[in-house]
Design a protein around this motif. Structure first.
Motif, PDB file in Angstrom:
ATOM      1  N   ARG A  27       0.871  -1.174   0.000  1.00  0.00           N
ATOM      2  CA  ARG A  27       0.000   0.000   0.000  1.00  0.00           C
ATOM      3  C   ARG A  27       0.907   1.222   0.000  1.00  0.00           C
ATOM      4  O   ARG A  27       1.781   1.358   0.869  1.00  0.00           O
ATOM      5  N   TYR A  29       1.027   5.421  -0.053  1.00  0.00           N
ATOM      6  CA  TYR A  29       0.155   6.521   0.343  1.00  0.00           C
ATOM      7  C   TYR A  29       0.998   7.774   0.534  1.00  0.00           C
ATOM      8  O   TYR A  29       2.026   7.742   1.214  1.00  0.00           O
ATOM      9  N   GLU A  47      -2.811   7.614  -3.521  1.00  0.00           N
ATOM     10  CA  GLU A  47      -2.801   6.301  -2.878  1.00  0.00           C
ATOM     11  C   GLU A  47      -2.873   5.180  -3.907  1.00  0.00           C
ATOM     12  O   GLU A  47      -3.511   5.309  -4.954  1.00  0.00           O
ATOM     13  N   ASP A  49      -3.750   1.027  -3.486  1.00  0.00           N
ATOM     14  CA  ASP A  49      -4.140  -0.045  -2.575  1.00  0.00           C
ATOM     15  C   ASP A  49      -3.354  -1.316  -2.876  1.00  0.00           C
ATOM     16  O   ASP A  49      -2.830  -1.489  -3.979  1.00  0.00           O
TER      17      ASP A  49
END
Length: 300
Positions: A27, A29, A47, A49
């Motif tokens: 992930r 971010y 971001e 995922d």
């Protein structure tokens, strides 16, 4: 410790390769935000995922999720001015609520939703926000809030191949996960247009407040009716109008609040609550909810 199936190599099943995630397990971010007291806030959020690719061929900005906002407060008679990505919270959420809301908790009198009508969107929630502009004008207790939004939403397509140049004409449902890992999830990414507008008009002082709320949402694709029994009364079509009135009375030992809403098909919804201090150390909280089976909303 155990690798999820989505990250393993595809297998041949009934003559076809099984679906796997397009990206790795990380992930990623990034968020930058500048905030000066309650005067100005601006920032950007990016971001990826787990399971998503960092860069995707069918994404114009090459980044799976990007959000930016400019938010001004207390500029003369304007309480709020929002540009970019922002959230709208009306009443007790029967018509529209996009900020964090606490449900049942160990605090028994925590039954009332409280949030500013406009807020900057700074989280990585990819479905529940507006993209456009909004403003709140206040003068001697009177308030007018208006907003307009246009953005793309994920929709499960049932009409055409979304990888082709054809525009999606019908979707089965609006997706809210924000995940774009598999081929089908990538195909459903940002394939549905969503226009939203609305606001509220009202008056308030330290003791009493009352507001009229209204929202209108229009989808670029038709949301098809479902054959599932539990979705018999769910919204279908491409446009929906909701309106409500919410009110609040705050006395020394007594707080009454509520909202009454209606959707354009005639469905009704009510939420009323009372918080009162009976004696020192004893508080009574009551809440009553009634949502008609045909009440419809896509933002409440």
């Amino acid at each position: 410790l155990e690798k999820a199936v989505g990250y393993t190599d595809p297998e041949l099943y009934q003559g076809r390769l099984t679906s796997r995630y397009a990206g790795d397990r990380t992930r990623q971010y990034l968020r930058y935000r500048y905030q000066f007291l309650k005067g100005i806030s601006y920032g950007v959020t990016l971001e990826k995922d787990p399971g998503e690719q960092i860069f995707q061929d069918n994404v114009k900005l090459k980044i799976d999720y990007i959000s930016a906002h400019l938010f001004l407060e207390n500029k003369k008679d304007f309480r709020y001015i929002a540009i970019g990505d922002f959230e709208v919270n009306l009443g007790q959420g029967l018509v529209m609520w996009q900020s964090f809301g606490v449900g049942k908790s160990v605090t028994v009198n925590n039954i009332k939703r409280n949030a500013e009508v406009l807020k900057p969107h700074t989280s990585v929630v990819e479905d529940n926000f507006n993209r456009g502009a909004g403003a709140t004008f206040q003068k001697k207790g009177f308030e007018v809030t208006a907003f307009g939004s246009y953005r793309m939403r994920d929709g499960s397509s049932i009409a055409v191949d979304t990888l082709s140049d054809e525009e999606v004409t019908e979707i089965q449902s609006l997706q809210s996960s924000g995940m774009h890992r598999t081929e089908s999830e990538i195909n459903n990414r940002s394939n549905t247009k969503l226009w939203a507008t609305g606001g509220r008009l009202g008056w308030s002082n330290r003791i009493f407040s009352v507001y009229l709320n209204a929202t209108y949402h229009h989808l670029g694709a038709n949301l098809g009716a479902s054959s599932d029994l539990y979705k018999k009364y769910s919204f279908s079509g491409n446009s929906i109008f909701n309106s409500s009135v919410n009110y609040n009375y705050l006395g020394k030992k007594f707080n009454f609040f509520g909202e009454s809403a209606i959707s354009d098909n005639g469905g009704l919804a009510f939420l009323h609550g009372i918080n009162t201090r009976l004696t020192p150390g004893v508080t009574l909280s009551l809440v009553h909810r009634y949502y008609a089976k045909n009440y419809q909303t896509i933002a409440g």
